[in-house]
Design a protein around this motif. Structure first.
Motif, PDB file in Angstrom:
ATOM      1  N   LEU A  80       0.824  -1.208   0.000  1.00  0.00           N
ATOM      2  CA  LEU A  80       0.000   0.000   0.000  1.00  0.00           C
ATOM      3  C   LEU A  80       0.858   1.258   0.000  1.00  0.00           C
ATOM      4  O   LEU A  80       0.525   2.258  -0.659  1.00  0.00           O
ATOM      5  CB  LEU A  80      -0.920  -0.015   1.224  1.00  0.00           C
ATOM      6  CG  LEU A  80      -1.886   1.156   1.387  1.00  0.00           C
ATOM      7  CD1 LEU A  80      -2.876   1.201   0.226  1.00  0.00           C
ATOM      8  CD2 LEU A  80      -2.637   1.043   2.713  1.00  0.00           C
ATOM      9  N   THR A 114       2.137   1.930  -3.542  1.00  0.00           N
ATOM     10  CA  THR A 114       1.153   1.929  -4.629  1.00  0.00           C
ATOM     11  C   THR A 114       0.499   3.297  -4.733  1.00  0.00           C
ATOM     12  O   THR A 114       0.039   3.856  -3.738  1.00  0.00           O
ATOM     13  CB  THR A 114       0.071   0.851  -4.375  1.00  0.00           C
ATOM     14  OG1 THR A 114       0.688  -0.428  -4.285  1.00  0.00           O
ATOM     15  CG2 THR A 114      -0.942   0.836  -5.506  1.00  0.00           C
ATOM     16  N   THR A 115       0.444   3.832  -5.959  1.00  0.00           N
ATOM     17  CA  THR A 115      -0.174   5.138  -6.192  1.00  0.00           C
ATOM     18  C   THR A 115      -1.540   5.023  -6.858  1.00  0.00           C
ATOM     19  O   THR A 115      -2.348   5.951  -6.789  1.00  0.00           O
ATOM     20  CB  THR A 115       0.739   6.011  -7.070  1.00  0.00           C
ATOM     21  OG1 THR A 115       1.007   5.317  -8.300  1.00  0.00           O
ATOM     22  CG2 THR A 115       2.069   6.293  -6.360  1.00  0.00           C
ATOM     23  N   GLN A 119      -5.214   4.429  -7.249  1.00  0.00           N
ATOM     24  CA  GLN A 119      -6.270   4.501  -6.237  1.00  0.00           C
ATOM     25  C   GLN A 119      -7.084   3.212  -6.144  1.00  0.00           C
ATOM     26  O   GLN A 119      -7.470   2.783  -5.045  1.00  0.00           O
ATOM     27  CB  GLN A 119      -7.199   5.686  -6.541  1.00  0.00           C
ATOM     28  CG  GLN A 119      -6.541   7.043  -6.370  1.00  0.00           C
ATOM     29  CD  GLN A 119      -6.060   7.238  -4.925  1.00  0.00           C
ATOM     30  OE1 GLN A 119      -6.757   6.882  -3.962  1.00  0.00           O
ATOM     31  NE2 GLN A 119      -4.873   7.803  -4.779  1.00  0.00           N
ATOM     32  N   ARG A 168      -5.038   0.697  -4.277  1.00  0.00           N
ATOM     33  CA  ARG A 168      -4.964   1.060  -2.863  1.00  0.00           C
ATOM     34  C   ARG A 168      -6.262   0.654  -2.130  1.00  0.00           C
ATOM     35  O   ARG A 168      -6.221   0.168  -1.002  1.00  0.00           O
ATOM     36  CB  ARG A 168      -4.721   2.562  -2.715  1.00  0.00           C
ATOM     37  CG  ARG A 168      -3.336   3.010  -3.137  1.00  0.00           C
ATOM     38  CD  ARG A 168      -3.191   4.532  -3.006  1.00  0.00           C
ATOM     39  NE  ARG A 168      -3.287   4.956  -1.626  1.00  0.00           N
ATOM     40  CZ  ARG A 168      -2.244   5.014  -0.792  1.00  0.00           C
ATOM     41  NH1 ARG A 168      -1.032   4.666  -1.216  1.00  0.00           N
ATOM     42  NH2 ARG A 168      -2.418   5.414   0.455  1.00  0.00           N
TER      43      ARG A 168
END
Length: 329
Positions: free
Chosen positions: A138, A141-142, A144, A147
């Motif tokens: 998480l 990770t970018t 959305q 995430r």
């Protein structure tokens, strides 16, 4: 050797009385004195030998008890023919046997506690490691959507750990005997409705059908909150074994002695190797897809049995698992 001061004092007193009565008898006639002396000596000798054997037997029993107190594994006692000592020996033997049984039970309980703690640590280690890995992903990770997926997975892991710790706390409270169950009259159909309500959405998502045959008038005595939790654990166990589109039947029968609730699923049933261990703590079965913690059914049995009920599990003759709960009138 004799080790009793009172007995030695008695022997001394008896000897003095023998001398006194011998002198008195001697003054009457010489023959009377000799007869008194011989009788006293014979009686003294017999009494001495008899009492010495009794004290030797008591000393041996005392030595054996001392060995038991020093953790001797075995207790060897010769059979005694005398009434009082034979009774004493029998009672001591029973006492030492009971102490040994309690000691063995404590050893088994200690070993079980150690195994249970190891199992708890193992059960928590896996979701904790998964949660740490998910949090690491998480952080890096970018996207959305990704995430959100990772956050949802983390929440599920935390919920599983919360359920495990809560269940373990309940088991420990039941073990300690600090739970006070309510003895209330419960309408069985209402109890099942409250039990099934939290499971309605998971069952609907998997298209699991529920068939209920519970007469409205059937009532049982117990604690509705705890019994609902026990029934939920059984139903969750049934759901885990069902494929999509499966079915669970809940059928009640009533007689003057007890009320019986049978829970039958359409799954594959239990493996024969699992049947003797279904209600053991942390037993997850030999199924490769077993994902539970192995405490749900153990908690269920504790709840039911501590409210004077019984629970059994076996394979249904027509296939699937069959749980049978009986509540006495």
């Amino acid at each position: 050797m004799l080790r009793n001061k009172e007995f030695r004092s008695f022997i001394l007193l008896f000897g003095l009385l023998t001398i006194v009565f011998t002198i008195i008898g001697w003054k009457i006639t010489e023959a009377a004195g000799i007869l008194v002396l011989i009788s006293a000596v014979v009686f003294d000798a017999v009494f001495f030998v008899f009492t010495q054997k009794r004290y030797e037997s008591i000393a041996r029993i005392s030595d054996q008890i001392d060995l038991v107190l020093h953790n001797e594994e075995r207790l060897f006692m010769e059979e005694l023919q005398e009434g009082e000592l034979s009774i004493l020996q029998s009672e001591i033997t029973k006492m030492t046997q009971r102490i040994r049984e309690q000691n063995d039970a404590l050893k088994r309980e200690k070993a079980h506690l150690a195994d249970s703690l190891a199992d708890v640590a193992h059960q928590l280690r896996t979701p904790l490691a998964s949660a740490n890995l998910t949090l690491s992903l998480l952080e890096n990770t970018t996207n959305q959507n990704e995430r959100k997926v990772l956050i949802r997975e983390t929440e599920e892991l935390l919920l599983r750990m919360d359920w495990l710790l809560t269940s373990l706390l309940k088991i420990s409270r039941l073990d300690a005997g600090v739970v006070m169950f309510n003895n209330e009259t419960i309408v069985l159909s209402t109890l099942l409705e409250n039990t099934l309500r939290p499971l309605a959405i998971p069952m609907e998502l998997r298209n699991i059908r529920i068939r209920i045959e519970i007469p409205e008038a059937v009532r049982i005595i117990g604690d509705s909150g705890w019994l609902a939790e026990a029934l939920q654990n059984i139903l969750k166990n049934c759901m885990e074994s069902l494929d999509e589109g499966g079915q669970i039947d809940l059928v009640c029968s009533d007689n003057p002695l007890f009320t019986e609730l049978a829970i039958h699923d359409s799954g594959p049933g239990f493996r024969q190797a699992d049947l003797p261990h279904l209600f053991e703590r942390f037993y997850r079965g030999e199924k490769d897809k077993a994902t539970g913690y192995g405490i749900g059914l153990a908690l269920c049995k504790m709840i039911v049995t501590q409210q004077n009920g019984t629970i059994t599990a076996k394979n249904h003759p027509q296939g699937g698992a069959l749980f049978t709960l009986r509540f006495p009138k």
